[in-house]
Design a protein around this motif. Structure first.
Motif, mmCIF file in Angstrom:
data_model
loop_
_atom_site.group_PDB
_atom_site.id
_atom_site.type_symbol
_atom_site.label_atom_id
_atom_site.label_comp_id
_atom_site.label_asym_id
_atom_site.label_seq_id
_atom_site.Cartn_x
_atom_site.Cartn_y
_atom_site.Cartn_z
ATOM 1 N N MET A 1 16.693 -8.270 -3.779
ATOM 2 C CA MET A 1 16.615 -9.135 -2.513
ATOM 3 C C MET A 1 17.875 -8.820 -1.742
ATOM 4 O O MET A 1 17.874 -8.740 -0.628
ATOM 5 N N THR A 2 18.726 -7.960 -2.296
ATOM 6 C CA THR A 2 19.825 -7.690 -1.346
ATOM 7 C C THR A 2 19.865 -6.079 -1.270
ATOM 8 O O THR A 2 20.872 -5.527 -0.524
ATOM 9 N N GLY A 3 18.661 -5.672 -1.450
ATOM 10 C CA GLY A 3 18.507 -4.197 -0.957
ATOM 11 C C GLY A 3 19.071 -3.022 -1.873
ATOM 12 O O GLY A 3 18.829 -2.041 -1.763
ATOM 13 N N GLU A 4 19.258 -3.453 -3.346
ATOM 14 C CA GLU A 4 19.849 -2.642 -4.229
ATOM 15 C C GLU A 4 18.590 -1.953 -5.084
ATOM 16 O O GLU A 4 17.506 -2.761 -5.265
ATOM 17 N N PRO A 5 18.657 -0.808 -5.164
ATOM 18 C CA PRO A 5 17.297 -0.053 -6.006
ATOM 19 C C PRO A 5 17.355 -0.476 -7.232
ATOM 20 O O PRO A 5 18.404 -0.577 -8.089
ATOM 21 N N VAL A 6 16.011 -0.748 -7.870
ATOM 22 C CA VAL A 6 15.998 -1.338 -9.457
ATOM 23 C C VAL A 6 14.659 -0.454 -9.729
ATOM 24 O O VAL A 6 13.605 -0.110 -9.247
ATOM 25 N N ARG A 7 15.049 -0.092 -10.952
ATOM 26 C CA ARG A 7 13.862 0.323 -11.863
ATOM 27 C C ARG A 7 13.689 -0.249 -13.066
ATOM 28 O O ARG A 7 14.597 -0.500 -13.802
ATOM 29 N N VAL A 8 12.430 -0.750 -13.261
ATOM 30 C CA VAL A 8 12.230 -1.552 -14.570
ATOM 31 C C VAL A 8 11.267 -0.927 -15.417
ATOM 32 O O VAL A 8 10.197 -0.391 -15.110
ATOM 33 N N HIS A 9 11.859 -0.871 -16.713
ATOM 34 C CA HIS A 9 10.749 -0.265 -17.817
ATOM 35 C C HIS A 9 10.463 -1.416 -18.504
ATOM 36 O O HIS A 9 11.041 -2.439 -19.057
ATOM 37 N N GLY A 10 9.027 -1.436 -18.898
ATOM 38 C CA GLY A 10 8.496 -2.436 -19.546
ATOM 39 C C GLY A 10 7.447 -1.847 -20.841
ATOM 40 O O GLY A 10 6.829 -0.942 -20.686
ATOM 41 N N THR A 11 7.651 -2.400 -22.119
ATOM 42 C CA THR A 11 6.578 -2.261 -22.844
ATOM 43 C C THR A 11 5.870 -3.149 -23.423
ATOM 44 O O THR A 11 6.408 -4.480 -23.281
ATOM 45 N N GLY A 12 4.733 -3.028 -24.151
ATOM 46 C CA GLY A 12 4.251 -4.265 -24.660
ATOM 47 C C GLY A 12 3.769 -5.298 -23.722
ATOM 48 O O GLY A 12 3.206 -4.922 -22.596
ATOM 49 N N PHE A 13 3.975 -6.662 -24.201
ATOM 50 C CA PHE A 13 3.620 -7.521 -23.257
ATOM 51 C C PHE A 13 4.443 -7.625 -21.788
ATOM 52 O O PHE A 13 3.735 -7.925 -21.103
ATOM 53 N N PHE A 14 5.525 -7.122 -21.872
ATOM 54 C CA PHE A 14 6.448 -6.998 -20.649
ATOM 55 C C PHE A 14 5.646 -6.035 -19.795
ATOM 56 O O PHE A 14 5.486 -6.160 -18.484
ATOM 57 N N ALA A 15 5.061 -4.856 -20.159
ATOM 58 C CA ALA A 15 4.316 -3.800 -19.651
ATOM 59 C C ALA A 15 3.119 -4.421 -18.948
ATOM 60 O O ALA A 15 2.831 -4.152 -17.717
ATOM 61 N N ARG A 16 2.322 -5.283 -19.563
ATOM 62 C CA ARG A 16 1.319 -5.996 -19.166
ATOM 63 C C ARG A 16 1.600 -6.786 -17.934
ATOM 64 O O ARG A 16 0.956 -6.873 -17.098
ATOM 65 N N CYS A 17 2.766 -7.717 -18.229
ATOM 66 C CA CYS A 17 3.260 -8.509 -17.111
ATOM 67 C C CYS A 17 3.405 -7.703 -15.629
ATOM 68 O O CYS A 17 3.107 -8.121 -14.861
ATOM 69 N N LEU A 18 4.240 -6.728 -15.838
ATOM 70 C CA LEU A 18 4.514 -5.721 -14.768
ATOM 71 C C LEU A 18 3.180 -5.349 -14.082
ATOM 72 O O LEU A 18 3.350 -5.173 -12.789
ATOM 73 N N GLN A 19 2.270 -4.820 -14.794
ATOM 74 C CA GLN A 19 1.092 -3.994 -14.252
ATOM 75 C C GLN A 19 0.222 -5.337 -13.594
ATOM 76 O O GLN A 19 -0.536 -5.448 -12.527
ATOM 77 N N HIS A 20 0.186 -6.663 -14.091
ATOM 78 C CA HIS A 20 -0.532 -7.873 -13.547
ATOM 79 C C HIS A 20 0.107 -8.256 -12.231
ATOM 80 O O HIS A 20 -0.423 -8.574 -11.407
ATOM 81 N N GLU A 21 1.634 -8.519 -12.330
ATOM 82 C CA GLU A 21 2.045 -8.772 -11.167
ATOM 83 C C GLU A 21 1.892 -7.687 -10.051
ATOM 84 O O GLU A 21 1.708 -8.081 -8.844
ATOM 85 N N TYR A 22 2.035 -6.494 -10.367
ATOM 86 C CA TYR A 22 1.953 -5.363 -9.396
ATOM 87 C C TYR A 22 0.418 -5.554 -9.023
ATOM 88 O O TYR A 22 0.171 -5.339 -7.799
ATOM 89 N N ASP A 23 -0.384 -5.706 -9.646
ATOM 90 C CA ASP A 23 -1.963 -5.859 -9.056
ATOM 91 C C ASP A 23 -2.077 -7.012 -8.348
ATOM 92 O O ASP A 23 -2.937 -6.666 -7.191
ATOM 93 N N HIS A 24 -1.318 -8.173 -8.306
ATOM 94 C CA HIS A 24 -1.491 -9.206 -7.314
ATOM 95 C C HIS A 24 -0.964 -8.676 -6.125
ATOM 96 O O HIS A 24 -1.807 -8.980 -5.043
ATOM 97 N N LEU A 25 0.060 -7.853 -5.860
ATOM 98 C CA LEU A 25 0.285 -7.645 -4.656
ATOM 99 C C LEU A 25 -0.532 -6.465 -4.127
ATOM 100 O O LEU A 25 -0.573 -6.295 -2.935
ATOM 101 N N GLU A 26 -1.601 -5.620 -4.918
ATOM 102 C CA GLU A 26 -2.582 -4.782 -4.360
ATOM 103 C C GLU A 26 -3.818 -5.469 -3.947
ATOM 104 O O GLU A 26 -4.647 -4.865 -3.394
ATOM 105 N N GLY A 27 -3.697 -6.789 -4.216
ATOM 106 C CA GLY A 27 -5.053 -7.696 -3.815
ATOM 107 C C GLY A 27 -5.866 -7.769 -5.006
ATOM 108 O O GLY A 27 -7.222 -7.848 -4.703
#
Length: 178
Positions: free
Chosen positions: A127-153
């Motif tokens: 939120m302060t404009g710093e670049p971020v790269r988030v790696h997820g595996t397992g359940f956390f990878a599922r979470c990242l894909q799930h939340e990204y899907d929301h933003l895609e509609g």
């Protein structure tokens, strides 16, 4: 979020957008700039996610069609991942495809076996404009894909096929919120 504070401690719990609201099937718009309004949104997302006992929450789930999501989610090794991403891009999904139980705060009380990759990488900004790269595996990878899907509609139910899709549609039609 104030430095050193607990995420969501200064936010307010907002009503959740439930399946049936067109906002959940509308791609969200890019966030431009930063400042108090964006900080408030991130704080509110955390407060709402915690109140609803979720592990992730996208802005359109609280009525804001903006590309922001938060997470506080373990991976399969029970390592906690905590953060937020503004204007995320899903830049990598790979590994094996795993069908696992998936629920959503916008489809309360429902769950279905949903296929997701077991590795995902999201890039964006804080939120302060710093670049971020988030790696997820397992359940956390599922979470990242799930939340990204929301933003895609999309919601997880959109990924279902056959009897799983029919079952969720039947459950939604009979849900008190449906």
């Amino acid at each position: 979020m104030r430095h050193g504070s607990i995420p969501g401690a200064h936010g307010r719990v907002r009503p959740l957008t439930l399946l049936g609201d067109p906002l959940l099937h509308t791609p969200c718009t890019e966030v431009t700039g930063s400042g108090p309004e964006l900080i408030r949104l991130v704080e509110d997302l955390f407060a709402t996610m915690y109140a609803a006992q979720g592990v992730g929450l996208a802005a359109n789930q609280v009525g804001e069609a903006r590309r922001v999501f938060v997470y506080d989610c373990p991976d399969d090794d029970d390592v906690r991942h905590l953060g937020h991403v503004v204007n995320p891009r899903l830049v990598e999904v790979d590994g094996v495809v795993v069908r696992g139980p998936e629920g959503c705060l916008s489809l309360p009380g429902l769950e279905a076996g949903t296929e997701r990759y077991d590795h995902a990488v999201v890039e964006g900004f804080t939120m302060t404009g710093e670049p971020v790269r988030v790696h997820g595996t397992g359940f956390f990878a599922r979470c990242l894909q799930h939340e990204y899907d929301h933003l895609e509609g999309r919601v997880y139910a959109d990924r279902l096929t056959g009897w799983r899709r029919r079952k969720v549609r039947w459950q939604v039609a009979r849900a008190s919120w449906g």
